[in-house]
Scaffold this motif. Structure first.
Motif, short mmCIF file in Angstrom:
data_model
loop_
_atom_site.label_atom_id
_atom_site.label_comp_id
_atom_site.label_asym_id
_atom_site.label_seq_id
_atom_site.Cartn_x
_atom_site.Cartn_y
_atom_site.Cartn_z
N PRO A 226 0.80 -1.23 0.00
CA PRO A 226 0.00 0.00 0.00
C PRO A 226 0.83 1.28 0.00
N LYS A 227 1.92 1.31 0.75
CA LYS A 227 2.73 2.54 0.82
C LYS A 227 3.44 2.82 -0.50
N ILE A 228 3.95 1.77 -1.13
CA ILE A 228 4.62 1.98 -2.42
C ILE A 228 3.59 2.34 -3.48
N ALA A 229 2.41 1.74 -3.44
CA ALA A 229 1.34 2.11 -4.38
C ALA A 229 1.00 3.58 -4.22
N GLU A 230 0.92 4.04 -2.98
CA GLU A 230 0.64 5.45 -2.71
C GLU A 230 1.76 6.33 -3.27
N LEU A 231 3.00 5.91 -3.08
CA LEU A 231 4.15 6.64 -3.60
C LEU A 231 4.09 6.72 -5.13
N LEU A 232 3.75 5.61 -5.78
CA LEU A 232 3.64 5.61 -7.23
C LEU A 232 2.53 6.56 -7.68
N ASN A 233 1.40 6.55 -6.97
CA ASN A 233 0.30 7.48 -7.28
C ASN A 233 0.77 8.93 -7.18
N GLN A 234 1.58 9.22 -6.17
CA GLN A 234 2.09 10.58 -6.00
C GLN A 234 3.00 10.98 -7.16
N ASN A 235 3.51 9.98 -7.87
CA ASN A 235 4.36 10.23 -9.03
C ASN A 235 3.62 9.97 -10.34
N ASN A 236 2.28 10.10 -10.28
CA ASN A 236 1.41 9.99 -11.45
C ASN A 236 1.45 8.62 -12.12
N ILE A 237 1.64 7.58 -11.33
CA ILE A 237 1.54 6.21 -11.83
C ILE A 237 0.34 5.59 -11.13
N TYR A 238 -0.76 5.47 -11.87
CA TYR A 238 -2.02 4.98 -11.31
C TYR A 238 -2.47 3.65 -11.89
N THR A 239 -1.97 3.33 -13.08
CA THR A 239 -2.47 2.15 -13.78
C THR A 239 -1.34 1.18 -14.11
N PHE A 240 -1.74 -0.06 -14.42
CA PHE A 240 -0.76 -1.05 -14.84
C PHE A 240 -0.05 -0.58 -16.11
N ALA A 241 -0.80 0.05 -17.02
CA ALA A 241 -0.20 0.53 -18.27
C ALA A 241 0.87 1.58 -18.00
N GLN A 242 0.58 2.50 -17.06
CA GLN A 242 1.57 3.52 -16.73
C GLN A 242 2.80 2.89 -16.07
N LEU A 243 2.57 1.91 -15.21
CA LEU A 243 3.69 1.23 -14.55
C LEU A 243 4.51 0.46 -15.58
N ALA A 244 3.83 -0.19 -16.52
CA ALA A 244 4.53 -0.94 -17.57
C ALA A 244 5.41 -0.04 -18.42
N ASP A 245 5.00 1.22 -18.57
CA ASP A 245 5.74 2.18 -19.40
C ASP A 245 6.82 2.94 -18.62
N THR A 246 6.97 2.63 -17.34
CA THR A 246 7.96 3.31 -16.51
C THR A 246 9.22 2.44 -16.43
N SER A 247 10.36 3.04 -16.71
CA SER A 247 11.60 2.26 -16.70
C SER A 247 12.01 1.92 -15.27
#
Length: 83
Positions: free
Chosen positions: A21-42
């Motif tokens: 949950p904390k890392i998911a929140e951190l990713l959200n704070q960095n505009n990563i909300y979806t699997f597609a966005q995460l897949a496109d992040t190096s």
């Protein structure tokens, strides 16, 4: 009255192995909300996000997160069903 902008659609990033949950929140704070966005992040970008968040996130290893996210996008989630 001004309307609030709609919250971006988001996936449950915690089904990715290694993301809680904390890392998911951190990713959200960095505009990563979806699997597609995460897949496109190096991986280096993910490591930068984790390093920037402080020592409690230093042990997280994002090496497989983009690959797992691509699987999630295609519908075959690696950690979808847990024993």
């Amino acid at each position: 009255a001004a309307e609030e902008p709609p919250k971006p659609a988001s996936d449950d990033l915690t089904i990715i192995e290694g993301i809680g949950p904390k890392i998911a929140e951190l990713l959200n704070q960095n505009n990563i909300y979806t699997f597609a966005q995460l897949a496109d992040t190096s991986v280096p970008d993910l490591e930068t996000i984790l390093r920037g968040a402080g020592s409690r996130f230093q042990t997280a290893n994002p090496e497989t997160w983009p690959r797992q996210a691509r699987l999630a996008v295609s519908g075959s989630v690696a950690g979808g069903t847990r024993p």
